[in-house]
Scaffold this motif. Sequence first.
Motif, PDB file in Angstrom:
ATOM      1  N   PRO A  92       0.839  -1.213   0.000  1.00 58.69           N
ATOM      2  CA  PRO A  92       0.000   0.000   0.000  1.00 58.69           C
ATOM      3  C   PRO A  92       0.872   1.261   0.000  1.00 58.69           C
ATOM      4  N   GLY A  93       0.468   2.243  -0.826  1.00 56.54           N
ATOM      5  CA  GLY A  93       1.267   3.451  -0.949  1.00 56.54           C
ATOM      6  C   GLY A  93       2.479   3.196  -1.832  1.00 56.54           C
ATOM      7  N   GLY A  94       3.256   4.225  -2.094  1.00 60.19           N
ATOM      8  CA  GLY A  94       4.463   4.058  -2.900  1.00 60.19           C
ATOM      9  C   GLY A  94       4.148   3.762  -4.358  1.00 60.19           C
ATOM     10  N   THR A  95       5.143   3.244  -5.062  1.00 54.13           N
ATOM     11  CA  THR A  95       4.965   2.947  -6.477  1.00 54.13           C
ATOM     12  C   THR A  95       4.031   1.760  -6.654  1.00 54.13           C
ATOM     13  N   ARG A  96       3.142   1.827  -7.624  1.00 51.76           N
ATOM     14  CA  ARG A  96       2.263   0.685  -7.911  1.00 51.76           C
ATOM     15  C   ARG A  96       3.019  -0.212  -8.888  1.00 51.76           C
ATOM     16  N   THR A  97       3.757  -1.154  -8.334  1.00 46.84           N
ATOM     17  CA  THR A  97       4.760  -1.900  -9.099  1.00 46.84           C
ATOM     18  C   THR A  97       4.203  -2.542 -10.364  1.00 46.84           C
ATOM     19  N   ASN A  98       3.059  -3.174 -10.261  1.00 57.71           N
ATOM     20  CA  ASN A  98       2.507  -3.876 -11.413  1.00 57.71           C
ATOM     21  C   ASN A  98       1.952  -2.934 -12.484  1.00 57.71           C
ATOM     22  N   ARG A 153      21.809  -6.213 -14.642  1.00 55.58           N
ATOM     23  CA  ARG A 153      21.374  -7.559 -15.039  1.00 55.58           C
ATOM     24  C   ARG A 153      21.038  -8.397 -13.811  1.00 55.58           C
ATOM     25  N   PRO A 154      20.325  -9.505 -14.007  1.00 55.86           N
ATOM     26  CA  PRO A 154      19.920 -10.336 -12.861  1.00 55.86           C
ATOM     27  C   PRO A 154      21.081 -10.846 -12.014  1.00 55.86           C
ATOM     28  N   GLU A 155      22.253 -11.058 -12.646  1.00 57.23           N
ATOM     29  CA  GLU A 155      23.386 -11.600 -11.902  1.00 57.23           C
ATOM     30  C   GLU A 155      23.915 -10.612 -10.858  1.00 57.23           C
ATOM     31  N   SER A 156      23.703  -9.326 -11.088  1.00 55.49           N
ATOM     32  CA  SER A 156      24.216  -8.303 -10.168  1.00 55.49           C
ATOM     33  C   SER A 156      23.421  -7.027 -10.378  1.00 55.49           C
ATOM     34  N   CYS A 157      22.399  -6.831  -9.584  1.00 56.88           N
ATOM     35  CA  CYS A 157      21.521  -5.683  -9.795  1.00 56.88           C
ATOM     36  C   CYS A 157      21.234  -4.981  -8.473  1.00 56.88           C
ATOM     37  N   SER A 158      20.805  -3.743  -8.583  1.00 54.15           N
ATOM     38  CA  SER A 158      20.413  -2.957  -7.421  1.00 54.15           C
ATOM     39  C   SER A 158      18.897  -2.823  -7.412  1.00 54.15           C
ATOM     40  N   ARG A 159      18.374  -2.217  -6.349  1.00 52.41           N
ATOM     41  CA  ARG A 159      16.939  -1.974  -6.256  1.00 52.41           C
ATOM     42  C   ARG A 159      16.748  -0.478  -6.019  1.00 52.41           C
ATOM     43  N   ASP A 160      16.963   0.299  -7.087  1.00 51.95           N
ATOM     44  CA  ASP A 160      16.912   1.751  -6.990  1.00 51.95           C
ATOM     45  C   ASP A 160      15.551   2.243  -7.462  1.00 51.95           C
ATOM     46  N   GLU A 161      14.756   2.767  -6.530  1.00 52.38           N
ATOM     47  CA  GLU A 161      13.386   3.162  -6.870  1.00 52.38           C
ATOM     48  C   GLU A 161      13.349   4.341  -7.828  1.00 52.38           C
ATOM     49  N   GLY A 162      14.289   5.275  -7.692  1.00 48.78           N
ATOM     50  CA  GLY A 162      14.315   6.415  -8.607  1.00 48.78           C
ATOM     51  C   GLY A 162      14.532   5.985 -10.043  1.00 48.78           C
ATOM     52  N   THR A 163      15.429   5.019 -10.242  1.00 52.22           N
ATOM     53  CA  THR A 163      15.658   4.492 -11.588  1.00 52.22           C
ATOM     54  C   THR A 163      14.408   3.802 -12.095  1.00 52.22           C
ATOM     55  N   TRP A 164      13.800   2.981 -11.260  1.00 54.12           N
ATOM     56  CA  TRP A 164      12.572   2.261 -11.625  1.00 54.12           C
ATOM     57  C   TRP A 164      11.486   3.225 -12.092  1.00 54.12           C
ATOM     58  N   GLU A 165      11.339   4.333 -11.421  1.00 51.19           N
ATOM     59  CA  GLU A 165      10.251   5.259 -11.733  1.00 51.19           C
ATOM     60  C   GLU A 165      10.505   6.071 -13.003  1.00 51.19           C
TER      61      GLU A 165
END
Length: 294
Positions: A92-98, A153-165
């Motif tokens: 709930p809240g935040g980015t709606r990932t799907n 890539r999947p072998e070495s990735c970050s979880r950066d929300e700014g990039t995602w958005e």
Amino acid sequence: MADLWMPGATRLDIGDHAPCDGGPAKCVPHITWDLNATAATPQDLVPYENLRRFFTGVGKGLAPHLLWNPFTGAVTQFVPATSRSKSLADKPGGTRTNRAGSVVLQIEALFFPYARVGKEVYPRLVDTPCTGWPEILDWVRSWGVPDRWPNGRPESCSRDEGTWETQAGWYPHKAVPENDHDDPLTWPAFTIAKPPAATKCLEPYPGENFFMNGAAPAFGRRSSVFTRMGERLVARGCGRYRVGPGPVLGQADVDSYEAWQREYNAAHHKGWSGSALRWPPGRETWDALEVPKA
């Protein structure tokens, strides 16, 4: 315009469609990870049909867009490209990932590390034949998803929300905000672009009179054009046929084409209304439909 349903995929529409929020086009790869095997204790690959039943049954609330068998190339699609699917955790809240993009295409590869098929054991997804991958990639590209991994890539990735958005591209499940799964671990490389295909041989716009009998649709007129038109309408997700399509013009053809006109109007922000969204076909929507020539 890209196909809502991937050409060549088996279509098992589970309903429950909902729009995405707009923004950078994305694709999220997963593996089904049905069993926890090891190099010392490999396990037989789970049957593809088991996953098809799961995503159309008790697992409907977790279904992706595509289920892919990298050993055979079989692909099943559960929702159209422009609908969100539900394979990502979405707090709930935040980015709606799907929904966080013009499309957020999600692909589940039938695989887990050290899956055994016959006598062979496959430690990584990229060790499988990856049959059908070029066709999947072509379809994903057609929806504007670039060949890049903004968070790695999947072998070495970050979880950066700014990039995602803000950036379009491919995001491993592990790299999506609000998600903590480690899959897909590996993923096949983006294939080299195919050489330009030969110019498509398309049916030219036959003119308004071809579709009309005076002021009314030309119901009963027979032509293979109607068959090929209907097949393209089905491929675009606009088919309203119980039988057919074609070769005799009927009400289902009119209903299907008007559905296509509405979709085209919305997708291209045309602002059409009234008669502009009704039969007969116009040149612009006809050309965009890309009806093949016999």
